[in-house]
Design an enzyme around this catalytic site. Structure first.
Site, PDB file in Angstrom:
ATOM      1  CG  ASP A 260      45.473  61.836 -58.671  1.00 20.22           C
ATOM      2  OD1 ASP A 260      45.306  63.039 -58.380  1.00 20.22           O
ATOM      3  OD2 ASP A 260      44.970  60.913 -58.015  1.00 20.22           O
TER       4      ASP A 260
ATOM      5  CE  LYS B   6      43.810  56.150 -62.169  1.00 23.82           C
ATOM      6  NZ  LYS B   6      43.475  54.948 -61.405  1.00 23.82           N
TER       7      LYS B   6
ATOM      8  CG  MET C 295      35.394  58.901 -60.691  1.00 26.32           C
ATOM      9  SD  MET C 295      36.512  57.509 -60.366  1.00 26.32           S
ATOM     10  CE  MET C 295      35.453  56.436 -59.379  1.00 26.32           C
TER      11      MET C 295
END
Length: 334
Positions: free
Chosen positions: A139, A161, A274
């Site tokens: 990722d 992502k 996040m």
């Protein structure tokens, strides 16, 4: 070309493919029209040519696969998937030709935590597996240093992502992970931090388990404690914080949010991963349910990398500082 080279046998190409499809393996009738169509479209001039008497089933599979590949790689994949699906047991695997075994013997998946960003925080075991894997699925949080580790012929697949819940891309990750293992490859699924700390590693394990694919978890150093440490912030400290609590900064897919009435009462360190996207919700709900507006807050961007940046404030002014400093993910709020 193959037909010309193999002239002089008792079996024509079509008969050899039928022999392969009907005699050597079972339940292959669905592939027969595909093979015949390939012969008609690609090599009509050799469809009546003959194969060598001694050509092996291994070669029959190989050439059938080559024919399909010249027409449509998707058909070639379907062909090999049929071989795999109809021969997925150890007894049959023992007699399968070498050419097809990679498609029939399931590979193994390694769900690897690569740590927070500093290359030297990658574990020795993770490094060894990445260096030897056939396929690397990674990722956006994986550093260039780590991506230089795989062997030269390893397949590297980027499925990253951004600051989203990642539902659709996660499905693609799961499917790709399973697909590559079904091709017989050793697959390293490499992700930042630890795979089981909001890394959705459990969902990937579920997909592997459902497909009866062997897997191993390689823990990584979670960013939830290491990134604050790189910023000089201990998550526990005697007399100040006797516990720490880690939360995702994302809402659930159905929009459900954390119970901040309970969270605001916690006396330990609060860590939100996040959390930049929903920082306004986090701050407002903490204050709403009783957290002192002067409570210290730090936001650590790109933690444990050369581009790490730390912004310090409190619940009262942190949103203003975020806008002023143009803070972007990946970032941890503590």
């Amino acid at each position: 070309e193959i037909g010309v080279r193999l002239v002089g046998s008792e079996m024509c190409i079509r008969d050899r493919i039928k022999f392969f499809l009907y005699q050597q393996f079972e339940n292959f009738k669905t592939i027969k029209p595909i093979c015949e169509e390939v012969l008609k479209q690609r090599h009509p001039e050799i469809k009546e040519k003959e194969w060598s008497k001694n050509i092996s089933i291994n070669d029959a599979i190989k050439y059938a696969h080559q024919f399909l590949t010249t027409i449509d790689s998707t058909l070639a994949d379907q062909f090999m998937n049929l071989v795999y699906q109809n021969n997925n047991n150890q007894k049959t695997l023992n007699i399968l030709p070498n050419y097809i075994k990679p498609y029939c013997e399931k590979g193994k998946a390694y769900i690897i935590g690569a740590g927070p960003g500093d290359f030297e925080l990658l574990t020795i075991k993770a490094k060894r597996i990445i260096e030897n894997a056939d396929c690397i699925i990674y990722d956006r949080l994986i550093s260039e240093d780590i991506l230089r580790l795989p062997k030269k012929d390893a397949e590297l697949i980027y499925l990253g992502k951004g600051n989203t819940e990642g539902g659709l891309i996660q499905d693609e990750i799961n499917q790709t992970l399973v697909k590559k293992c079904l091709e017989g490859k050793s697959v390293a699924r490499v992700k930042g931090g630890d795979p089981f700390v909001f890394g959705r590693g459990g969902e990937e394990v579920e997909a592997l388990f459902q497909n009866e694919i062997d897997f191993e978890i390689i823990p990584g150093i979670t960013s939830s404690i290491s990134v604050p440490a790189y910023a000089g912030i201990p998550v526990t400290h005697r007399g100040i914080a006797r516990s720490f609590h880690i939360f995702t900064g994302h809402t659930m897919e159905n929009g459900k949010w954390h119970n901040f009435e309970n969270i605001a009462k916690l006396e330990g360190t609060l860590i939100f991963l996040m959390g930049v996207k929903n920082l306004d919700l986090i701050v407002s709900d903490l204050i709403k349910y009783g957290k002192d507006s002067k409570t210290p807050v730090a936001i650590i961007e790109k933690g444990a990398t050369k581009n790490q940046r730390v912004t310090v404030g409190n619940l009262e002014n942190i949103l203003e500082l975020v806008e002023k400093n143009k803070i972007l993910p990946p970032a941890i709020t503590i």
